[in-house]
Design a protein around this motif. Structure first.
Motif, PDB file in Angstrom:
ATOM      1  N   THR A 174      -5.361   4.181  -8.690  1.00 46.39           N
ATOM      2  CA  THR A 174      -4.544   3.051  -7.984  1.00 46.39           C
ATOM      3  C   THR A 174      -3.079   3.485  -8.163  1.00 46.39           C
ATOM      4  OG1 THR A 174      -6.251   1.423  -9.118  1.00 46.39           O
ATOM      5  CG2 THR A 174      -4.309   0.484  -8.015  1.00 46.39           C
ATOM      6  N   TYR A 175      -2.708   3.882  -8.913  1.00 45.46           N
ATOM      7  CA  TYR A 175      -1.184   4.358  -9.091  1.00 45.46           C
ATOM      8  C   TYR A 175      -0.884   5.390  -8.111  1.00 45.46           C
ATOM      9  CZ  TYR A 175       0.559   1.739 -13.153  1.00 45.46           C
ATOM     10  OH  TYR A 175       1.134   0.925 -13.879  1.00 45.46           O
ATOM     11  N   GLU A 178      -0.564   3.820  -4.679  1.00 43.10           N
ATOM     12  CA  GLU A 178       0.702   3.112  -4.593  1.00 43.10           C
ATOM     13  C   GLU A 178       1.671   3.842  -4.142  1.00 43.10           C
ATOM     14  OE1 GLU A 178      -0.389  -0.348  -7.536  1.00 43.10           O
ATOM     15  OE2 GLU A 178       1.102   1.063  -7.972  1.00 43.10           O
TER      16      GLU A 178
END
Lengths: 238, 275
Positions: A174-175, A178
């Protein structure tokens, strides 16, 4: 519980193996813990220390194997003694691998240093490391006490680590999604997380070896596994 | 049912039958055997089933009764006046202590090899021919030659002695003498061979040859061996029985006995610990 050998030198040889395993265990545990600390705090000096310590573990493993082979040739061990020696060889190999994994984590410190580790991820990594190192610490205690029952319960707990690893894996993806600047540190952290998960696996192997040394039987059934990271896919929100 | 499952089902059937057969089949069956030397109770209520065409090793500390029990199987203890044997020992269901049993015939069926090689002070040929002659196993010289040759071959000694069959048996090396004694035992076509520490007076090479021989003989004979060498018991036998103070402590598959025995006394003995 068990009687001494008639030949006291034989007892000394077996005690020597046990002592060296415990020493290896202490060092492997220290290295793995220091590597994570170095990662989280960006401490290159500590990372370097971990890297240089690996050779000590490698030598210890070789020495244990040499001594074990000489003892087998000289004493022709039977039953529990034979299992003890075979177990020492296997455990030494697992501990040597734990050292390698710690060293690998330490090596990534330099690469991650520039970008730093996001606080939230550091938390997750620390938590995973706590679980894996707790597992390792306990299994080393069990090696000292030879409790088959405790060895079995440690083996059953490996799934906690697997579940934690899967969740960290998801978080790292997820990071990365982003912000592409996260890709470099997060990829390194993925490997670090995997290394910690493997340390947990080695602790479980050691638990199985202890169970065999103590009971003469291989633990039955598959060990519980919860590493679902192989099927994790995170898609960007449209 | 697909092929694989059918095969599995067949395999598991086969497995069960074999196991059951092994469980029921025994060559020597001892029940409640007690031996007394005068007042001394040397063997205490021993029960054991010995499987055919396999090697069973008896282990245990000196004086535990393993040799005494071995000698009960072919009634070697008969020659000791103060020795009294109670209980049943049956070979193929026939009690060896039945008054109708002739000990001489019994000992042809149950051969014995001792700790120290004890060839007769005769030629190699005569050492082997002696048994078949007293049991009338050969009608003519050619038949006897045949028995002597096959027995020496079975004992793995033929190639070493075939050119000097007339030389005295006592002139052979220790290992050769022991194999000559095995040839002598084999010559009368026994079904069971008892070995009482057959390698304790031999060097490692001669020991290896005798062990190799035991391995080959196993196909046709039921072998019971008493040994003080744990490694030897582990190497040559399929079943191992542990004796202690006249009792049979436990009896199990050899692989199990030497890696994970059930009884603490066996553990302590095989690992060389104080019992």
């Amino acid at each position: 519980m068990t009687n001494s050998h008639i030949t006291s030198a034989y007892d000394e040889e077996l005690k020597y193996l046990t002592r060296r395993i415990s020493e290896m265990g202490g060092l492997a545990e220290q290295m793995a813990a220091d590597a994570v600390r170095a990662l989280v705090t960006g401490d290159a000096a500590l990372a370097q220390k971990v890297i240089s310590e690996d050779v000590v573990l490698d030598n210890a493993e070789r020495e244990i194997i040499d001594k074990a082979v000489v003892t087998i040739a000289k004493r022709q061990p039977m039953a529990a003694d034979l299992r003890e020696i075979m177990g020492a060889i296997r455990i030494a190999a697992d501990l040597e691998r734990v050292g390698d994994l710690g060293k690998n984590n330490a090596k990534r410190v330099i690469a991650i240093q520039q970008s730093g580790v996001p606080r939230a991820l550091a938390r997750g990594l620390e938590h995973l490391s706590e679980l894996a190192l707790m597992q390792l610490k306990e299994v080393l205690d069990v090696y000292a006490t030879r409790s088959a029952q405790k060895a079995e319960s440690i083996r059953d707990r490996d799934e906690e680590i697997d579940a934690m690893y899967t969740s960290l894996f998801r978080e790292l993806l997820t990071y990365m999604m982003e912000d592409p600047r996260n890709i470099t540190p997060c990829t390194h952290l993925l490997f670090c997380a995997k290394n910690l998960e493997r340390i947990g696996d080695h602790a479980t192997n050691i638990a199985e070896s202890i169970y065999y040394i103590t009971t003469g039987y291989q633990p039955e059934g598959e060990r519980p596994k919860h590493d679902d990271s192989v099927s994790v896919a995170v898609t960007p929100d449209a | 049912m697909n092929d694989a499952t059918m095969n599995n089902a067949l395999m598991s059937n086969v497995k069960t039958t074999t196991k059951a057969d092994v469980m029921t089949e025994s060559k020597i069956s001892a029940k409640n055997v007690q031996v007394f030397y005068g007042e001394k109770h040397a063997i205490k209520d021993v029960n054991i089933e010995i499987r055919p065409r396999s090697v069973t090793a008896f282990i245990g500390p000196s004086g535990c009764g393993k040799s005494t029990f071995l000698r009960c199987i072919n009634r070697m203890n008969d020659t000791i006046d103060i020795c009294r044997v109670e209980g049943d020992i049956a070979i193929d269901g026939e009690n060896v202590y039945d008054p109708k049993v002739d000990p001489v015939q019994l000992r042809a069926k149950v051969g014995m090899v001792f700790q120290k090689p004890n060839p007769f002070p005769k030629t190699i040929y005569e050492n082997v021919a002696y048994g078949p002659r007293i049991h009338g196993l050969a009608r003519k010289k050619s038949e006897m030659d045949e028995i002597v040759a096959t027995s020496l071959q079975k004992a793995g000694l033929w190639n070493e002695v075939k050119d000097r069959l007339d030389a005295p048996g006592t002139g052979l090396s220790g290992g050769q003498q022991q194999r000559l004694c095995i040839a002598r035992a084999v010559a009368v076509s026994p079904e069971v061979i008892l070995m009482d520490e057959p390698c304790s007076a031999l060097d490692p090479i001669a020991t290896a040859k005798v062990e190799e021989l035991i391995h080959e003989l196993r196909e046709n004979y039921t072998i019971v061996i008493v040994t003080h060498s744990m490694q030897q018991a582990a190497r040559v036998s399929q079943r191992t029985a542990m004796f202690h103070l006249g009792e049979l402590v436990e009896e199990d598959d050899t692989d199990k006995m030497f890696t994970n025995p059930n009884d603490q006394r066996t553990q302590d003995y095989i690992m060389g610990r104080f019992g």
